[in-house]
Design an enzyme around this catalytic site. Structure first.
Site, short mmCIF file in Angstrom:
data_model
loop_
_atom_site.label_atom_id
_atom_site.label_comp_id
_atom_site.label_asym_id
_atom_site.label_seq_id
_atom_site.Cartn_x
_atom_site.Cartn_y
_atom_site.Cartn_z
CG HIS A 1 -7.56 -3.15 -1.41
ND1 HIS A 1 -7.00 -2.10 -0.70
CD2 HIS A 1 -6.75 -4.21 -1.22
CE1 HIS A 1 -5.92 -2.53 -0.08
NE2 HIS A 1 -5.74 -3.80 -0.39
CG HIS B 1 -0.24 -9.44 -2.92
ND1 HIS B 1 -0.22 -8.10 -3.22
CD2 HIS B 1 -1.04 -9.57 -1.83
CE1 HIS B 1 -0.96 -7.44 -2.33
NE2 HIS B 1 -1.47 -8.31 -1.49
CG ASP C 1 -3.48 -5.16 -2.87
OD1 ASP C 1 -3.04 -4.34 -2.04
OD2 ASP C 1 -4.27 -6.08 -2.57
CG HIS D 1 -1.84 -1.22 1.22
ND1 HIS D 1 -2.47 -1.65 2.36
CD2 HIS D 1 -2.16 -2.13 0.25
CE1 HIS D 1 -3.16 -2.76 2.08
NE2 HIS D 1 -2.97 -3.07 0.81
ZN LIG Z 1 -3.83 -4.67 -0.19
#
Ligand SMILES: [Zn+2]
Length: 301
Positions: free
Chosen positions: A232, A259, A236, A76
């Site tokens: 969000h 991720h 990311d 973040h």
């Molecule tokens: Zn995140």
């Protein structure tokens, strides 16, 4: 943004780590040109550059490693730095994790505005995507596609009535990042919280720093955007792609990714020399095209 940028002055904040639950102090310090973004674990005296080569665990957050020392939940803060076009900063942290604050990048954006920005006398090098690279894992996919801007097109789908499908596409500028993505908070499913805690994760998690999704709805009072979840994921992605070490000129398209897939496609780009070039900012950026919303590409396997 032709020249590399750092901060005008040092700023700091304190908060808890989402997974460790421990308090940490964060300092953001101006750095010289070409320094890049580097984390410094001041409690153990180890410096960890924010690059793809230092990625460690990517279980629910991105962790960077060096010589057995790690810094967790970096994405973040990295998103805020990349989103605002900041290239060179020393990030000091006195513990193993960046503070989660409210679970979004908005507090970091506010902190960076407080610091102010200072141009450096070195031109930025943009990472321009020349050929599409793609990583597909079953129903999950991520690809980088040639484009004259940095754009993200993201689709998510979870086995939950609230989150069957959300998709959004956005051209990234400091303004669109700050307004459209930065406030979107991290989220988790109530049914998974117990499991996470058993494996030592989300110990600092609460309704103060995450959107928690129960069987019939969101436990928090209200969402910041109707589609806060996909926003969000895009946030990311901005943070994970910042590990490429250069501002990106290309479109990132992802479906049901996370991720690990963000990093996998970034690794694949760098491992494919004919798929990218480094181009000085200014030379590479053409006149802006008429503003047409990029097509949504919610591909599903
Ligand atoms: Zn995140």
């Amino acid at each position: 943004m032709v020249y590399r940028r750092t901060l005008r002055r040092e700023v700091a904040c304190t908060g808890i780590g989402l997974h460790s639950g421990r308090p940490v102090r964060l300092r953001l310090i101006p750095a010289p040109a070409e320094h890049g973004i580097r984390f410094v674990r001041t409690d153990v005296g180890v410096e960890i550059p924010a690059t793809l080569g230092h990625i460690g665990s990517q279980d629910h957050a991105t962790t960077l490693n060096r010589d057995g020392v790690s810094i967790g939940t970096v994405e973040h803060l990295l998103a805020a730095l990349a989103g605002l076009g900041i290239d060179d900063v020393r990030v000091e942290v006195d513990g193993p994790e960046v503070p989660v604050l409210d679970g979004s990048a908005a507090p970091f954006v506010i902190l960076l505005h407080e610091a102010g920005l200072r141009p450096l006398a070195v031109q930025r090098q943009l990472l321009r995507v020349l050929r599409t690279v793609e990583v597909v894992h079953g129903a999950k996919s991520a690809r980088l596609v040639p484009c004259d801007h940095f754009e993200i097109s993201y689709a998510i789908g979870f086995d939950h009535p609230l989150l069957r499908h959300q998709a959004l596409a956005l051209r990234l500028t400091p303004r669109s990042f700050s307004e459209q993505l930065a406030p979107a908070r991290t989220f988790g499913f109530l049914r998974e919280v117990e499991l996470l805690r058993k494996s030592g994760l989300a110990l600092g998690g609460s309704l103060e720093n995450a959107v928690v999704i129960g069987e019939t709805g969101v436990l928090n009072n209200k969402l910041r955007f109707e589609d806060e979840f996909v926003r969000h994921k895009m946030l990311d992605a901005v943070g994970d792609l910042a590990l490429l070490g250069h501002p990106l000129l290309g479109r990132f398209e992802a479906s049901r990714a996370g991720h690990a897939l963000h990093a996998a496609v970034a690794h694949k780009l760098i491992a494919t020399p004919e798929a990218f070039e480094l181009a000085p900012a200014g030379a590479a950026v053409r006149e802006p095209l008429p503003l047409v919303a990029p097509a949504l590409v919610p591909r599903r396997a």
